[in-house]
Design an enzyme around this catalytic site. Structure first.
Site, mmCIF file in Angstrom:
data_model
loop_
_atom_site.group_PDB
_atom_site.id
_atom_site.type_symbol
_atom_site.label_atom_id
_atom_site.label_comp_id
_atom_site.label_asym_id
_atom_site.label_seq_id
_atom_site.Cartn_x
_atom_site.Cartn_y
_atom_site.Cartn_z
ATOM 1 N N GLN A 1 26.920 17.091 36.262
ATOM 2 C CA GLN A 1 25.858 17.093 37.277
ATOM 3 C C GLN A 1 25.053 18.385 37.188
ATOM 4 O O GLN A 1 25.366 19.377 37.844
ATOM 5 C CB GLN A 1 26.437 16.913 38.677
ATOM 6 C CG GLN A 1 25.332 16.682 39.679
ATOM 7 C CD GLN A 1 25.831 16.151 41.006
ATOM 8 O OE1 GLN A 1 26.996 15.855 41.186
ATOM 9 N NE2 GLN A 1 24.924 16.039 41.943
ATOM 10 N N PHE A 2 23.975 18.342 36.398
ATOM 11 C CA PHE A 2 23.135 19.528 36.220
ATOM 12 C C PHE A 2 22.470 19.954 37.523
ATOM 13 O O PHE A 2 22.095 21.112 37.694
ATOM 14 C CB PHE A 2 22.096 19.304 35.117
ATOM 15 C CG PHE A 2 20.933 18.451 35.512
ATOM 16 C CD1 PHE A 2 19.766 19.033 35.983
ATOM 17 C CD2 PHE A 2 20.988 17.066 35.420
ATOM 18 C CE1 PHE A 2 18.680 18.255 36.352
ATOM 19 C CE2 PHE A 2 19.912 16.280 35.782
ATOM 20 C CZ PHE A 2 18.752 16.872 36.252
ATOM 21 N N THR A 3 22.319 19.022 38.476
ATOM 22 C CA THR A 3 21.620 19.345 39.718
ATOM 23 C C THR A 3 22.383 20.348 40.584
ATOM 24 O O THR A 3 21.829 20.854 41.551
ATOM 25 C CB THR A 3 21.313 18.080 40.541
ATOM 26 O OG1 THR A 3 22.533 17.427 40.875
ATOM 27 C CG2 THR A 3 20.409 17.140 39.765
#
Length: 149
Positions: free
Chosen positions: A78-80
Protein backbone atom coordinates in the site's frame (compact mmCIF):
# COMPACT_ATOMS: atom_id res chain seq x y z
CA UNK A 1 8.92 1.79 5.98
CA UNK A 2 5.43 1.83 7.38
CA UNK A 3 2.91 -0.81 8.29
CA UNK A 4 -0.67 -0.74 9.42
CA UNK A 5 -1.15 -3.93 11.43
CA UNK A 6 -4.67 -5.14 12.11
CA UNK A 7 -5.55 -8.09 14.34
CA UNK A 8 -8.19 -9.98 12.39
CA UNK A 9 -10.59 -12.87 12.81
CA UNK A 10 -10.33 -13.31 9.04
CA UNK A 11 -9.16 -11.32 6.03
CA UNK A 12 -8.88 -11.72 2.29
CA UNK A 13 -7.75 -9.93 -0.82
CA UNK A 14 -9.19 -10.12 -4.35
CA UNK A 15 -8.14 -8.79 -7.74
CA UNK A 16 -10.73 -8.41 -10.51
CA UNK A 17 -13.21 -10.42 -8.44
CA UNK A 18 -10.80 -13.34 -7.99
CA UNK A 19 -9.79 -14.29 -4.44
CA UNK A 20 -5.98 -14.42 -4.33
CA UNK A 21 -5.24 -14.51 -0.60
CA UNK A 22 -7.21 -15.45 2.49
CA UNK A 23 -6.39 -16.00 6.17
CA UNK A 24 -8.17 -16.94 9.35
CA UNK A 25 -7.15 -15.53 12.74
CA UNK A 26 -3.97 -13.50 12.50
CA UNK A 27 -2.65 -10.21 11.18
CA UNK A 28 -3.42 -8.15 8.11
CA UNK A 29 -0.39 -5.98 7.28
CA UNK A 30 -0.65 -3.06 4.89
CA UNK A 31 2.96 -2.35 3.91
CA UNK A 32 4.34 0.92 2.54
CA UNK A 33 7.93 1.39 1.41
CA UNK A 34 9.59 4.80 1.40
CA UNK A 35 12.22 6.07 -1.02
CA UNK A 36 15.60 5.13 0.42
CA UNK A 37 14.40 2.45 2.83
CA UNK A 38 17.18 0.06 3.78
CA UNK A 39 17.44 -3.45 5.17
CA UNK A 40 17.46 -1.97 8.69
CA UNK A 41 14.01 -0.46 8.06
CA UNK A 42 12.76 -3.80 6.77
CA UNK A 43 14.18 -5.72 9.75
CA UNK A 44 12.59 -3.31 12.21
CA UNK A 45 9.12 -3.62 10.67
CA UNK A 46 9.38 -7.38 10.21
CA UNK A 47 10.53 -7.96 13.80
CA UNK A 48 7.76 -5.74 15.16
CA UNK A 49 5.03 -7.45 13.12
CA UNK A 50 6.13 -10.93 14.16
CA UNK A 51 6.55 -10.06 17.83
CA UNK A 52 3.77 -7.55 18.57
CA UNK A 53 2.06 -8.85 21.70
CA UNK A 54 -1.50 -8.04 20.67
CA UNK A 55 -3.19 -11.43 21.09
CA UNK A 56 -4.78 -12.52 24.34
CA UNK A 57 -3.10 -15.00 26.63
CA UNK A 58 -4.98 -17.44 28.87
CA UNK A 59 -5.84 -14.56 31.23
CA UNK A 60 -7.32 -12.34 28.53
CA UNK A 61 -4.30 -10.01 28.51
CA UNK A 62 -2.73 -8.94 25.21
CA UNK A 63 0.53 -10.75 25.82
CA UNK A 64 0.97 -13.14 22.87
CA UNK A 65 2.41 -12.60 19.40
CA UNK A 66 1.77 -14.02 15.94
CA UNK A 67 4.82 -16.24 16.40
CA UNK A 68 3.72 -17.39 19.86
CA UNK A 69 0.36 -18.59 18.57
CA UNK A 70 1.18 -19.65 15.01
CA UNK A 71 -1.51 -17.45 13.49
CA UNK A 72 -1.77 -16.40 9.84
CA UNK A 73 -0.39 -13.34 8.06
CA UNK A 74 -1.84 -11.47 5.08
CA UNK A 75 0.50 -8.90 3.51
CA UNK A 76 -0.83 -6.24 1.13
CA UNK A 77 1.30 -3.53 -0.50
CA UNK A 78 0.00 0.00 0.00
CA UNK A 79 2.02 2.93 -1.33
CA UNK A 80 -0.65 5.34 -0.08
CA UNK A 81 0.75 4.97 3.46
CA UNK A 82 3.23 7.60 2.26
CA UNK A 83 0.55 9.96 0.99
CA UNK A 84 1.25 13.47 2.28
CA UNK A 85 -1.89 15.60 2.49
CA UNK A 86 -0.49 18.46 4.59
CA UNK A 87 -0.63 20.86 1.61
CA UNK A 88 -3.96 21.02 -0.14
CA UNK A 89 -6.40 18.17 -0.49
CA UNK A 90 -4.67 16.00 -3.07
CA UNK A 91 -2.05 13.77 -1.41
CA UNK A 92 1.48 13.73 -2.78
CA UNK A 93 3.15 10.34 -3.05
CA UNK A 94 6.70 11.50 -3.75
CA UNK A 95 7.96 9.78 -0.57
CA UNK A 96 6.63 6.39 -1.71
CA UNK A 97 9.30 4.13 -3.19
CA UNK A 98 9.21 3.38 -6.89
CA UNK A 99 7.93 -0.01 -7.97
CA UNK A 100 11.30 -1.81 -8.18
CA UNK A 101 12.41 -0.85 -4.66
CA UNK A 102 8.98 -1.40 -3.10
CA UNK A 103 8.50 -4.76 -4.82
CA UNK A 104 11.86 -5.95 -3.49
CA UNK A 105 10.88 -5.36 0.15
CA UNK A 106 7.30 -6.56 -0.32
CA UNK A 107 8.48 -9.87 -1.78
CA UNK A 108 11.22 -10.14 0.83
CA UNK A 109 8.60 -9.82 3.59
CA UNK A 110 6.61 -12.66 2.03
CA UNK A 111 9.66 -14.92 1.60
CA UNK A 112 11.05 -14.23 5.07
CA UNK A 113 7.65 -15.00 6.58
CA UNK A 114 7.61 -18.37 4.83
CA UNK A 115 11.13 -19.09 6.13
CA UNK A 116 9.83 -18.38 9.65
CA UNK A 117 7.11 -21.02 9.16
CA UNK A 118 4.33 -18.43 9.14
CA UNK A 119 1.29 -19.20 7.02
CA UNK A 120 1.45 -16.18 4.77
CA UNK A 121 -0.90 -15.01 2.05
CA UNK A 122 -0.51 -11.82 0.02
CA UNK A 123 -2.00 -9.45 -2.45
CA UNK A 124 -0.69 -8.63 -5.92
CA UNK A 125 1.81 -5.80 -5.99
CA UNK A 126 0.59 -2.80 -7.99
CA UNK A 127 -2.88 -4.22 -8.59
CA UNK A 128 -6.18 -2.58 -7.75
CA UNK A 129 -7.17 -4.84 -4.85
CA UNK A 130 -10.27 -5.35 -2.76
CA UNK A 131 -9.38 -6.11 0.85
CA UNK A 132 -11.95 -7.45 3.29
CA UNK A 133 -11.46 -8.10 6.97
CA UNK A 134 -13.11 -8.67 10.27
CA UNK A 135 -11.01 -6.65 12.69
CA UNK A 136 -10.67 -8.44 16.01
CA UNK A 137 -11.07 -6.02 18.90
CA UNK A 138 -10.67 -3.79 16.97
CA UNK A 139 -6.90 -3.74 17.31
CA UNK A 140 -4.92 -1.62 14.84
CA UNK A 141 -1.26 -0.68 15.32
CA UNK A 142 0.75 1.81 13.26
CA UNK A 143 4.44 1.09 12.74
CA UNK A 144 7.08 3.35 11.20
CA UNK A 145 10.76 2.38 10.90
CA UNK A 146 11.71 6.04 11.48
CA UNK A 147 9.61 5.89 14.66
CA UNK A 148 7.48 8.89 13.68
CA UNK A 149 4.56 7.25 15.48
Amino acid sequence: MRAVVQRVKEANVSVDGELIGSINKGLLVLLGVKVGDKDEDFSYIQRKVYNLRIFDDENGVMNKSLLDLGYDLLIVSQFTLYGDARKGNRPSYVQAAKSEEATYYYEKFIEESKKNNIKVEHGKFGADMDVSLINDGPVTILLDSEKEF
